[in-house]
Design an enzyme around this catalytic site. Structure first.
Site, PDB file in Angstrom:
ATOM      1  N   SER A   1       0.846  -1.194   0.000  1.00 40.67           N
ATOM      2  CA  SER A   1       0.000   0.000   0.000  1.00 40.67           C
ATOM      3  C   SER A   1       0.886   1.250   0.000  1.00 40.67           C
ATOM      4  O   SER A   1       1.723   1.416  -0.881  1.00 40.67           O
ATOM      5  CB  SER A   1      -0.958  -0.060   1.192  1.00 40.67           C
ATOM      6  OG  SER A   1      -2.001   0.870   1.062  1.00 40.67           O
TER       7      SER A   1
ATOM      8  N   ASP B   1      -9.157  -5.466  -4.867  1.00 40.42           N
ATOM      9  CA  ASP B   1      -8.341  -4.480  -4.146  1.00 40.42           C
ATOM     10  C   ASP B   1      -8.813  -3.056  -4.383  1.00 40.42           C
ATOM     11  O   ASP B   1      -9.185  -2.693  -5.504  1.00 40.42           O
ATOM     12  CB  ASP B   1      -6.887  -4.618  -4.618  1.00 40.42           C
ATOM     13  CG  ASP B   1      -5.873  -4.183  -3.586  1.00 40.42           C
ATOM     14  OD1 ASP B   1      -6.129  -3.198  -2.877  1.00 40.42           O
ATOM     15  OD2 ASP B   1      -4.824  -4.829  -3.506  1.00 40.42           O
TER      16      ASP B   1
ATOM     17  N   HIS C   1      -7.494  -5.915  -0.321  1.00 43.40           N
ATOM     18  CA  HIS C   1      -6.253  -5.196  -0.043  1.00 43.40           C
ATOM     19  C   HIS C   1      -5.296  -5.959   0.868  1.00 43.40           C
ATOM     20  O   HIS C   1      -4.162  -5.536   1.060  1.00 43.40           O
ATOM     21  CB  HIS C   1      -6.598  -3.841   0.585  1.00 43.40           C
ATOM     22  CG  HIS C   1      -5.497  -2.829   0.552  1.00 43.40           C
ATOM     23  ND1 HIS C   1      -4.787  -2.520  -0.585  1.00 43.40           N
ATOM     24  CD2 HIS C   1      -4.960  -2.045   1.543  1.00 43.40           C
ATOM     25  CE1 HIS C   1      -3.885  -1.589  -0.313  1.00 43.40           C
ATOM     26  NE2 HIS C   1      -3.965  -1.300   0.971  1.00 43.40           N
TER      27      HIS C   1
END
Length: 297
Positions: A107, A245, A272
């Protein structure tokens, strides 16, 4: 598979006068250095998901970025920049004597990993870009597409609250909660390491760098775009994303197009956090990549 493992060593490292806490697992000849998402999250959720790589012969290192977890938490918004975090990452690598690392960024940690790779290419054995992007404006367009699936009335409601600054309104928060369960973690009960990180979230770095929530970008990274620079990265690259995601497979494709030699793994039935949502497929892709590009078993 992931499990909670006690670290073999915890080290406090001085970074420009501040204390940063690092965690080390295993003694393998190859090191996986983990950069977690957020910004502002302790590393628990990513550390616990990847310390199991010791089973494959790797040393695993993670650290609480400045402002998070057991590291110092200065109240100085000028510290919350990607350039300072790149320098912090290099200090951790150097002080721990890690040599060339398999750099795994998840991320926001992926944005950090990309900037680190462009600044210190000589220190990479490989680069793993997990559930991340290289182009924030493109991501924003993808997030608008995900929001649109909630329906036009819900989107209009969210835009109204964003314009008025009433982001704590229950109806706005309900929409964000639904998006989180669709695109952040699709498990009915989020794993304990995820909950620990979220419960200790420092919103100072997060709001300064990203914005007030996962689906609204207003911080100092809102115009960040490294796609034109990606061809400069010569280390082996793995791009891995969840099928659902929030940082979508379209974002993975944008990176892949700029780095034709990069490998891509889209993890089914996950969003995610595929290392928790579908660990069997996630670890198979990750371990296979690592086994072909560095020390381990």
């Amino acid at each position: 598979m992931w499990r909670e493992i006690s670290s073999d060593e915890q080290v406090d490292i001085r970074v420009d006068g501040h204390r940063v806490r690092a965690y080390s697992f295993g003694k393998g000849p190859g090191t996986v250095l983990c950069l977690n998402g957020g910004p502002g999250l302790p590393c628990d959720y990513l550390r616990e998901a990847h310390s199991c790589l010791i089973d494959h012969g790797y040393r695993v290192v993670a650290f609480d970025q400045l402002g998070t977890g057991a590291s110092d938490r200065p109240d100085d918004a000028s510290l919350w920049t990607i350039g300072r975090y790149v320098a912090e990452t290099e200090t951790v690598r150097r002080e721990l004597g890690l040599g060339k690392v398999h750099l795994l960024g998840h991320s926001w940690g992926g944005w950090l990993a990309i900037d680190y790779a462009l600044t210190h290419p000589e220190n990479l054995a490989s680069l793993i870009l997990a559930d991340t992007v290289a182009d924030i404006p493109h991501l924003v367009s993808e997030l608008e597409r995900l929001r649109a699936a909630l329906g036009s009335e819900t989107v209009a409601m969210m835009q109204k609250h964003e314009a008025e600054g009433t982001l704590d309104h229950p109806e706005y928060m309900a929409a964000i909660t639904l998006l989180n369960y669709r695109h952040v973690c699709r498990l009915p009960e989020w794993p304990a390491p995820v909950r620990r990180s979220l419960d200790d979230w420092n919103m100072g770095p997060y709001v300064t760098m990203q914005g007030p929530n996962e689906f609204l970008y207003t911080g100092n990274l809102k115009d960040w775009n490294r796609v034109p620079d990606l061809p400069k990265i010569k280390a082996p690259v793995l791009i891995v994303n969840g099928e659902h995601d929030e940082l979508t497979p379209a974002c993975a494709l944008r990176m892949k197009t700029a780095m034709p030699e990069a490998e891509v793994g889209i993890i089914r039935n996950s969003s995610h956090m595929p290392f928790y949502e579908n660990p069997e497929d996630y670890y198979r892709v990750l371990v296979d990549f690592l086994s072909r590009h560095g020390a381990g078993t």
